[in-house]
Design a protein around this motif. Structure first.
Motif, mmCIF file in Angstrom:
data_model
loop_
_atom_site.group_PDB
_atom_site.id
_atom_site.type_symbol
_atom_site.label_atom_id
_atom_site.label_comp_id
_atom_site.label_asym_id
_atom_site.label_seq_id
_atom_site.Cartn_x
_atom_site.Cartn_y
_atom_site.Cartn_z
ATOM 1 N N UNK A 48 -34.375 59.387 25.650
ATOM 2 C CA UNK A 48 -33.653 58.958 26.836
ATOM 3 C C UNK A 48 -32.498 59.854 27.210
ATOM 4 N N UNK A 49 -32.587 61.134 26.878
ATOM 5 C CA UNK A 49 -31.539 62.085 27.222
ATOM 6 C C UNK A 49 -32.065 63.135 28.202
ATOM 7 N N UNK A 50 -31.379 64.274 28.296
ATOM 8 C CA UNK A 50 -31.779 65.330 29.231
ATOM 9 C C UNK A 50 -31.922 66.670 28.510
ATOM 10 N N UNK A 51 -32.373 66.608 27.270
ATOM 11 C CA UNK A 51 -32.512 67.819 26.463
ATOM 12 C C UNK A 51 -33.652 68.690 26.984
ATOM 13 N N UNK A 52 -33.353 69.964 27.229
ATOM 14 C CA UNK A 52 -34.362 70.913 27.681
ATOM 15 C C UNK A 52 -34.846 71.813 26.536
#
Length: 249
Positions: free
Chosen positions: A61-65
């Protein structure tokens, strides 16, 4: 899809980990939850500051690329790695070099393909979630048989599988494997070509691929024979004209 654990000994964040390195190392904490923290990245040395006996790491549920796969070996006791619902585009080149986790969740990322040796030498993995990750095909080298000795559940739902003859190994594997694949007949479907759009991967007729390859082989063979015959005819004709010319002279 892995359920988010309901209770943890504490909820951590990377900045607090860096500030409180000594205190974290003294704890016997077994789980860390970063779920829904809107993290776009993690500090390079974050794994140096996590409790060495950590068993559960939730980063969904994060925005890790991107993810520092090469530092996971520091968490030798890790049993659950949850990276679901991020923006990751790659998987580790060789998972066994990074971790021997039992449960690995990558659902709802942007991973269009797996690395060649993704599951090579994996011996302990029991649960793998690759659902809704934009996968189009899975090669035999990525899914070695030895990796499935202990795997009991594999999620592949919601991907964009290409059901062409180039993907015949993956379609064959789905028919042969004893691993439990949830919703195999309803959600593991083809998106291309149009003739198979929406069809279950395991229901695609592989015999048609064999016929296609047989047809290509026969066409190639007949073309070669035709070329050799024409070449022979031309050479014979030229030789006859040459001999006729010499006789006339």
């Amino acid at each position: 899809m892995l359920p988010v654990p309901l209770s943890y000994s504490s909820i951590l964040c990377p900045s607090s980990l860096v500030r409180n390195r000594a205190s974290f190392r003294s704890r016997t904490q077994i789980a860390a939850n970063y779920w829904g923290k809107k993290l776009a990245f993690m500090p390079h040395d974050v794994f140096d500051h996590l409790p060495p006996l950590l068993k559960e790491l939730v980063l969904s549920g994060n925005q890790l690329r991107s993810f520092n796969w090469g530092r996971l070996y520091l968490l030798a006791w890790l049993e659950l790695l949850d990276l679901g619902s991020n923006l990751l585009t790659t998987v580790p080149r060789m998972l066994s070099n990074c971790t021997q986790t039992l449960r690995f969740n990558l659902t709802r990322n942007q991973i269009s393909k797996l690395t060649k040796d993704f599951l090579r030498d994996v011996t302990s993995l029991q649960y793998l979630d690759l659902s809704y990750t934009n996968l189009k095909n899975i090669q035999a080298s990525s899914f070695l048989d030895s990796a499935f000795k202990h795997l009991w559940e594999l999620w592949l739902s919601g991907n964009h599988f290409l059901c062409t003859c180039n993907a015949r190994w993956f379609m064959w594997w789905n028919n042969q494997t004893t691993v439990y694949i949830p919703h195999l007949f309803t959600d593991v479907t083809c998106t291309s070509p149009k003739a198979h759009l929406g069809h279950c991967v395991v229901m695609v007729d592989l015999h048609s691929c064999e016929l296609d390859y047989l047809g290509i082989g026969l066409y190639t063979f007949s073309t070669l024979i035709t070329f050799l015959l024409l070449n022979l005819i031309l050479k014979t004709g030229l030789h006859s004209r040459w001999r006729s010319g010499r006789v006339a002279a």
